[in-house]
Scaffold this motif. Structure first.
Motif, PDB file in Angstrom:
ATOM      1  N   CYS A 170       0.798  -1.238   0.000  1.00 28.22           N
ATOM      2  CA  CYS A 170       0.000   0.000   0.000  1.00 28.22           C
ATOM      3  C   CYS A 170       0.828   1.285   0.000  1.00 28.22           C
ATOM      4  O   CYS A 170       0.299   2.353  -0.305  1.00 28.22           O
ATOM      5  CB  CYS A 170      -0.930   0.021   1.212  1.00 28.22           C
ATOM      6  SG  CYS A 170      -2.096  -1.348   1.272  1.00 28.22           S
ATOM      7  N   ASP A 188      -1.782   3.764  -1.363  1.00 26.45           N
ATOM      8  CA  ASP A 188      -2.799   3.187  -2.246  1.00 26.45           C
ATOM      9  C   ASP A 188      -3.634   2.242  -1.398  1.00 26.45           C
ATOM     10  O   ASP A 188      -3.216   1.122  -1.083  1.00 26.45           O
ATOM     11  CB  ASP A 188      -2.113   2.436  -3.393  1.00 26.45           C
ATOM     12  CG  ASP A 188      -3.100   1.965  -4.460  1.00 26.45           C
ATOM     13  OD1 ASP A 188      -4.318   2.064  -4.214  1.00 26.45           O
ATOM     14  OD2 ASP A 188      -2.650   1.499  -5.513  1.00 26.45           O
ATOM     15  N   TYR A 189      -4.821   2.699  -0.997  1.00 25.55           N
ATOM     16  CA  TYR A 189      -5.612   1.943  -0.035  1.00 25.55           C
ATOM     17  C   TYR A 189      -7.094   2.003  -0.390  1.00 25.55           C
ATOM     18  O   TYR A 189      -7.654   3.093  -0.579  1.00 25.55           O
ATOM     19  CB  TYR A 189      -5.394   2.519   1.373  1.00 25.55           C
ATOM     20  CG  TYR A 189      -6.087   1.745   2.471  1.00 25.55           C
ATOM     21  CD1 TYR A 189      -5.637   0.486   2.863  1.00 25.55           C
ATOM     22  CD2 TYR A 189      -7.190   2.282   3.126  1.00 25.55           C
ATOM     23  CE1 TYR A 189      -6.256  -0.227   3.878  1.00 25.55           C
ATOM     24  CE2 TYR A 189      -7.830   1.578   4.139  1.00 25.55           C
ATOM     25  CZ  TYR A 189      -7.358   0.326   4.510  1.00 25.55           C
ATOM     26  OH  TYR A 189      -7.984  -0.373   5.503  1.00 25.55           O
ATOM     27  N   GLU A 190      -7.692   0.836  -0.503  1.00 24.45           N
ATOM     28  CA  GLU A 190      -9.113   0.700  -0.815  1.00 24.45           C
ATOM     29  C   GLU A 190      -9.523   1.550  -2.024  1.00 24.45           C
ATOM     30  O   GLU A 190     -10.459   2.346  -1.963  1.00 24.45           O
ATOM     31  CB  GLU A 190      -9.958   1.045   0.422  1.00 24.45           C
ATOM     32  CG  GLU A 190      -9.807   0.035   1.543  1.00 24.45           C
ATOM     33  CD  GLU A 190     -10.786   0.257   2.679  1.00 24.45           C
ATOM     34  OE1 GLU A 190     -11.411   1.341   2.732  1.00 24.45           O
ATOM     35  OE2 GLU A 190     -10.910  -0.657   3.528  1.00 24.45           O
ATOM     36  N   GLU A 191      -8.761   1.381  -3.098  1.00 23.31           N
ATOM     37  CA  GLU A 191      -9.039   2.004  -4.402  1.00 23.31           C
ATOM     38  C   GLU A 191      -8.913   3.529  -4.381  1.00 23.31           C
ATOM     39  O   GLU A 191      -9.376   4.210  -5.294  1.00 23.31           O
ATOM     40  CB  GLU A 191     -10.426   1.592  -4.919  1.00 23.31           C
ATOM     41  CG  GLU A 191     -10.548   0.081  -5.113  1.00 23.31           C
ATOM     42  CD  GLU A 191     -11.900  -0.325  -5.684  1.00 23.31           C
ATOM     43  OE1 GLU A 191     -12.741   0.567  -5.908  1.00 23.31           O
ATOM     44  OE2 GLU A 191     -12.109  -1.538  -5.885  1.00 23.31           O
ATOM     45  N   LYS A 192      -8.270   4.064  -3.350  1.00 17.83           N
ATOM     46  CA  LYS A 192      -7.986   5.498  -3.308  1.00 17.83           C
ATOM     47  C   LYS A 192      -6.483   5.702  -3.177  1.00 17.83           C
ATOM     48  O   LYS A 192      -5.813   4.953  -2.469  1.00 17.83           O
ATOM     49  CB  LYS A 192      -8.709   6.166  -2.130  1.00 17.83           C
ATOM     50  CG  LYS A 192     -10.221   6.226  -2.281  1.00 17.83           C
ATOM     51  CD  LYS A 192     -10.849   6.986  -1.126  1.00 17.83           C
ATOM     52  CE  LYS A 192     -12.364   7.067  -1.291  1.00 17.83           C
ATOM     53  NZ  LYS A 192     -13.002   7.808  -0.153  1.00 17.83           N
ATOM     54  N   LYS A 193      -5.969   6.716  -3.874  1.00 20.02           N
ATOM     55  CA  LYS A 193      -4.540   7.019  -3.823  1.00 20.02           C
ATOM     56  C   LYS A 193      -4.339   8.375  -3.153  1.00 20.02           C
ATOM     57  O   LYS A 193      -5.008   9.348  -3.485  1.00 20.02           O
ATOM     58  CB  LYS A 193      -3.941   7.012  -5.235  1.00 20.02           C
ATOM     59  CG  LYS A 193      -3.897   5.634  -5.878  1.00 20.02           C
ATOM     60  CD  LYS A 193      -3.259   5.703  -7.259  1.00 20.02           C
ATOM     61  CE  LYS A 193      -3.019   4.304  -7.835  1.00 20.02           C
ATOM     62  NZ  LYS A 193      -4.261   3.541  -8.000  1.00 20.02           N
TER      63      LYS A 193
END
Length: 208
Positions: A165, A183-188
């Motif tokens: 991540c 980069d975590y749960e489809e958010k950057k």
């Protein structure tokens, strides 16, 4: 008082670094600790950890706080009673505290060859630009660890994977800053991280 360095990162953020030269007794003597802090430090088996813990309380005083102003949430993240953001770190004979109106994270690590042995646990994308034959390989690994650890503290999400991540883009040690991504749960999330070296140690701090 061995306040080693003060960094004014911006108008809302200050970093203070302490070089731990005092004995446990000399660090403890002037402090007034709340009961759970006293229990915690007395329960530590390592004098090195005790001195690190106590030096952080001296750093709080340098900021105008006391041990009574500091508390931890259920995830172990430190907070200040006045609502300011804080992050804490110590490694061997250095400790550091960052305090800000913004969300922050900080880490100090000693530069040691053994970090190469565990690199596969926290390095993913970064292997694309790291060179094991580089004279600065250990220093770069340490810097990447510090960057990722500071981001982990800032993001405060248990289970966040350093390897999967957190990504640190290529950098030179003399840049003293780099860009890193969470980069975590489809958010950057993009951050500019500052780092510095001193006396065989690396320190990095992240500001949201």
């Amino acid at each position: 008082m061995p306040l080693f360095k003060t960094i004014v990162a911006n108008s809302q953020t200050t970093v203070k670094i302490w070089k731990i030269t005092e004995s446990y007794e000399d660090l403890m003597q002037p402090l007034s600790l709340k009961p759970n802090s006293l229990e915690r430090v007395l329960g530590m088996k390592s004098v090195l950890h005790q001195r690190g813990f106590l030096s952080v309380r001296h750093l709080l005083i340098a900021f105008g706080y006391t041990d009574l102003d500091l508390f931890y949430d259920d995830n172990g993240k430190p907070h200040l009673k006045d609502g300011k953001e804080i992050s804490i770190t110590h490694s061997f004979n250095f400790s550091a505290v960052i305090i800000s109106d913004l969300t922050v994270g900080i880490d100090i690590e000693k530069q040691r060859d053994k970090i190469a042995v565990i690199a596969h646990k926290f390095i993913g994308y970064e292997f694309n630009y790291l060179n094991k034959l580089d004279a600065d390989f250990i220093k770069k690994l340490t810097a990447i660890w510090c960057v990722k650890e500071s981001l982990y503290k800032l993001f405060a999400t248990p289970g966040l994977s350093f390897k999967k991540c957190l990504m640190v883009i290529p950098f030179a040690l003399n840049d003293e800053e780099t860009v890193a991504w969470i980069d975590y749960e489809e958010k950057k999330h993009r951050y500019t991280i500052h780092f510095l070296e001193f006396e065989g140690f690396t320190c990095a701090y992240a500001i949201a």
